[in-house]
Design an enzyme around this catalytic site. Structure first.
Site, PDB file in Angstrom:
ATOM      1  N   HIS A  99       0.865  -1.257  -0.293  1.00 38.23           N
ATOM      2  CA  HIS A  99       0.111  -0.042   0.141  1.00 38.23           C
ATOM      3  C   HIS A  99       0.759   1.335   0.165  1.00 38.23           C
ATOM      4  CE1 HIS A  99       0.544  -1.101   3.962  1.00 38.23           C
ATOM      5  NE2 HIS A  99       0.530   0.102   4.412  1.00 38.23           N
TER       6      HIS A  99
ATOM      7  N   HIS B  13       0.749   5.215   1.232  1.00 38.01           N
ATOM      8  CA  HIS B  13       0.318   6.357   2.203  1.00 38.01           C
ATOM      9  C   HIS B  13       0.251   7.701   1.572  1.00 38.01           C
ATOM     10  CE1 HIS B  13       0.123   3.979   5.975  1.00 38.01           C
ATOM     11  NE2 HIS B  13       1.242   3.301   5.482  1.00 38.01           N
TER      12      HIS B  13
HETATM   13  P1  AMP Z   1       1.639   0.209   7.420  1.00 34.58           P
HETATM   14  O1  AMP Z   1       2.064   0.659   8.790  1.00 34.58           O
HETATM   15  O2  AMP Z   1       2.405   1.170   6.275  1.00 34.58           O
HETATM   16  O3  AMP Z   1       1.618  -1.412   7.019  1.00 34.58           O
HETATM   17  O4  AMP Z   1       0.154   0.841   7.271  1.00 34.58           O
HETATM   18  C1  AMP Z   1      -0.963   0.227   7.773  1.00 34.58           C
HETATM   19  C2  AMP Z   1      -2.140   1.384   7.756  1.00 34.58           C
HETATM   20  O5  AMP Z   1      -3.068   0.594   7.568  1.00 34.58           O
HETATM   21  C3  AMP Z   1      -1.994   2.036   9.113  1.00 34.58           C
HETATM   22  O6  AMP Z   1      -1.736   3.454   8.883  1.00 34.58           O
HETATM   23  C4  AMP Z   1      -3.330   1.632   9.675  1.00 34.58           C
HETATM   24  O7  AMP Z   1      -3.997   2.759  10.323  1.00 34.58           O
HETATM   25  C5  AMP Z   1      -4.119   1.493   8.456  1.00 34.58           C
HETATM   26  N1  AMP Z   1      -5.300   0.416   8.751  1.00 34.58           N
HETATM   27  C6  AMP Z   1      -5.248  -0.827   9.348  1.00 34.58           C
HETATM   28  N2  AMP Z   1      -6.419  -1.207   9.224  1.00 34.58           N
HETATM   29  C7  AMP Z   1      -7.217  -0.262   8.605  1.00 34.58           C
HETATM   30  C8  AMP Z   1      -8.670  -0.581   8.148  1.00 34.58           C
HETATM   31  N3  AMP Z   1      -9.498  -1.288   8.429  1.00 34.58           N
HETATM   32  N4  AMP Z   1      -9.014   0.525   7.353  1.00 34.58           N
HETATM   33  C9  AMP Z   1      -8.294   1.448   6.752  1.00 34.58           C
HETATM   34  N5  AMP Z   1      -7.157   1.697   7.538  1.00 34.58           N
HETATM   35  C10 AMP Z   1      -6.296   0.730   8.150  1.00 34.58           C
END
Ligand code: AMP
Ligand code: ZN
Length: 136
Positions: free
Chosen positions: A100, A102
């Site tokens: 993903h 950000h």
């Molecule tokens: P990373 O630390 O780069 O793997 O980012 C994971 C991101 O996913 C974090 O910013 C979380 O807040 C976000 N996240 C986790 N679960 C969900 C969800 N159900 N819907 C939207 N974002 C999520």
């Protein structure tokens, strides 16, 4: 879809999310734990754990989409800047192991904590790193 991957389920619409864009290959959603107002995530619908696993063409499309959403964020939110962040592996802060990107809108005087203390590129590091990292 990979079983028990939350982003596979979100990308497939099995878990609800705030959808900002969708096509055959991607969904863009709002992050539920935003670093700032308008924090978005770009998710490919197909499961790849990280950028190392992503096919080149899909990677290129993901970043073009990031650019589009960045422009939209500037227009719609009037943010002062945008960070595009993409974490790979636990050591780099990755917590969800489905690729993903950000998009983090930035506002003057916000309290978003991205950054690092700058070091010094020594002569020996430069020589070693150019030798190891240069692509010919
Ligand atoms: P990373 O630390 O780069 O793997 O980012 C994971 C991101 O996913 C974090 O910013 C979380 O807040 C976000 N996240 C986790 N679960 C969900 C969800 N159900 N819907 C939207 N974002 C999520
Ligand atoms: Zn997945």
């Amino acid at each position: 879809m990979t079983e028990n991957c939350i982003f596979c389920k979100i990308a497939a619409g099995e878990i609800p999310s705030a959808v900002l864009y969708e096509d055959e290959e991607f969904r863009v959603i709002l992050d539920v734990g935003p670093a700032s107002k308008g924090h978005m995530l770009i998710l490919p619908k197909a499961h790849y754990a990280d950028i190392m696993e992503m096919p080149e063409e899909l990677t290129a499309k993901a970043f073009v989409l990031a650019k589009k959403m960045a422009r939209k964020a500037e227009e719609a939110l009037g943010c002062d800047g945008i960070n595009i962040v993409q974490n790979n592996h636990e050591a780099a802060g990755q917590t969800v192991f489905h690729f993903h990107i950000h998009l983090i809108p930035r506002y003057k005087k916000d309290k978003v904590g991205l950054g690092w203390r700058t070091g010094t590129l020594t002569d020996s590091d430069r020589e070693e790193l150019v030798r190891k990292l240069a692509i010919k």
